[in-house]
Design a protein around this motif. Structure first.
Motif, short mmCIF file in Angstrom:
data_model
loop_
_atom_site.label_atom_id
_atom_site.label_comp_id
_atom_site.label_asym_id
_atom_site.label_seq_id
_atom_site.Cartn_x
_atom_site.Cartn_y
_atom_site.Cartn_z
N THR A 103 6.38 2.76 0.71
CA THR A 103 5.05 1.55 0.77
C THR A 103 5.20 0.85 1.98
N GLY A 104 4.15 0.12 2.19
CA GLY A 104 3.88 -0.93 3.27
C GLY A 104 3.39 -2.23 2.86
N PRO A 159 -4.65 2.09 6.54
CA PRO A 159 -4.40 0.93 5.59
C PRO A 159 -5.14 -0.25 5.75
N TYR A 206 0.91 -1.34 0.04
CA TYR A 206 0.08 -0.05 0.18
C TYR A 206 0.83 1.32 0.14
N ASP A 207 0.15 2.40 -0.53
CA ASP A 207 0.97 3.77 -0.69
C ASP A 207 0.73 4.54 0.66
N LYS A 208 1.70 4.61 1.27
CA LYS A 208 1.74 5.17 2.64
C LYS A 208 1.25 6.50 2.58
N GLN A 209 1.63 7.43 1.59
CA GLN A 209 1.24 8.97 1.47
C GLN A 209 -0.25 9.01 1.28
N ARG A 245 -2.30 8.59 4.53
CA ARG A 245 -1.69 9.65 5.51
C ARG A 245 -2.59 10.79 5.01
N GLY A 289 2.05 4.00 -5.34
CA GLY A 289 3.19 4.04 -4.59
C GLY A 289 4.59 3.80 -5.24
#
Length: 375
Positions: A277-278, A172, A160-163, A166, A243
């Motif tokens: 990313t996570g 997420p 997943y795209d952290k930004q 946020r 991401g």
């Protein structure tokens, strides 16, 4: 057992019409007859006065080994290693099957646990117990006859795209079930399991998690929640996922690999100090892949093939794996690169399925998925 990048590894599988996966691997049964350990063949027994002999390694397009490690083996045994890349893992295995009886190579690398049962059923490989095999944890072994030897492992995961999360003040997803919630509508991109290795692995994860009775209901719910489907990993990751570095994509969740976040840092060449990313690491949200190698029946250079198998599980080769193919070595004493230790995650509860079960149901499952998702 494959997972991969445009940079160094592709793991995009178009011919997944022959796959199989595994539950938690178990040690070889006590009743299995062990294959004797061959004595190492000294370099002088392999070298010839006429120049180097040739060893052919057949593999998938994502295979990589550093020049230094390859040359070390070649010099030690006065041999030239020819690497025969034969397409994605499924295509390479199909070519090996078609050449059965008159093999195109001495050794095959790239059978993973989604192909394992088919490769064994086709009787392609000779038993061989490499030097140092006792160092490899039994959890990675699937064949008590040592026809296929584990070399590396990795996990297909949701990234997943952290930004994005946020900025949207949105948590997420943590589980597969989260993906069908309304707040995640239109956020997910996945690959077609008929044409993509990670796509197949993710489909198998959903079968392992939800069972035969409910897995298609989950996919129907994903379809209703506006999931996007691509033919392969590169399209999903580099065109649709928001991401990935430089991607024009708008979808902040993608089926990729557990090492993708670490790769983003590595290939930024110092621009990133932490992954953008996570991974979604909930139960069964990732799928464990183990890659194997074996000596092909009818190999012209059996002695060299044995030395190569010894080399692949040696620390020298194993420590080369992470930066070449972005997966984990199976040797527990292999040192990992610092950034790999820091950023590459190993899911605590990856999904697994019995290889025999996959082999028996693979085509039906893909057809059922196709009927639900593409029609």
């Amino acid at each position: 057992m494959g997972y991969r990048y445009r940079w160094l590894w592709g793991w995009v599988l178009a011919a997944l019409i022959g796959a199989c996966t595994t539950p938690t691997p178990t040690a070889a049964p006590a009743t299995a007859t062990p294959v004797p350990i061959a004595s190492p063949v000294p370099a002088t027994a392999i070298a010839t006065p006429l120049g180097p002999r040739e060893l052919t390694l057949m593999t998938h397009d994502s295979f990589s080994v550093s020049e230094e490690v390859l040359r070390e083996f070649e010099q030690r045994y006065n041999v030239r290693v020819q690497i025969l890349k034969a397409g994605d893992a499924g295509a390479a295995l199909n070519k090996a099957i078609l050449a059965k009886g008159a093999p195109l190579a001495d050794v095959f690398f790239g059978v993973d646990n989604t192909f394992f049962s088919r490769a064994i059923r086709e009787d392609l490989f000779e038993p061989y117990r490499p030097q140092g095999i006792e160092e490899i944890p039994r959890e990675f072994f699937l064949d008590p006859e040592y026809r296929l030897i584990p070399i590396d492992y990795g996990d297909v995961c949701l990234n997943y795209d952290k930004q994005y999360f946020r900025e949207k003040n949105l948590k997420p997803p943590e589980t597969l079930e989260d993906l069908i919630r309304p707040e995640y509508r239109g956020l997910l991109v996945v690959e077609n399991p008929a044409t993509s290795s990670p796509g197949l692995a993710f489909m198998l994860a959903t079968i392992a998690h939800f069972g035969e009775e409910r897995w298609l209901d989950f996919w129907r719910a994903l379809k209703a929640n506006d999931v996007k489907i691509t033919e392969g990993w590169e399209d999903a990751y580099y065109k649709e996922f928001s991401g990935a570095t430089g991607s024009p994509g708008t979808r902040p969740i993608v089926v990729s690999y557990a090492t993708s976040p670490a790769a983003e840092v590595y290939f930024s060449e110092g621009k990133l100090t932490e992954p953008p990313t996570g991974n979604v690491l909930g139960k069964d949200a990732c799928f464990r892949q183990i890659e194997f190698a074996g000596i092909l029946k009818g190999a012209k250079n059996r002695d060299l093939a044995e030395r190569w198998m010894d080399y692949m599980i040696s620390l020298r080769f194993q420590e080369d794996i992470p930066l070449q193919m972005f997966v984990f070595p199976v040797h527990p004493k292999a040192r990992l690169p610092e950034f790999f230790q820091k950023f590459a995650e190993v899911p605590p509860e990856p999904a697994r399925l019995d290889p025999a079960r996959i082999d028996a149901n693979r085509e039906r499952w893909i057809q059922e998925w196709t009927d639900v998702m593409l029609r």
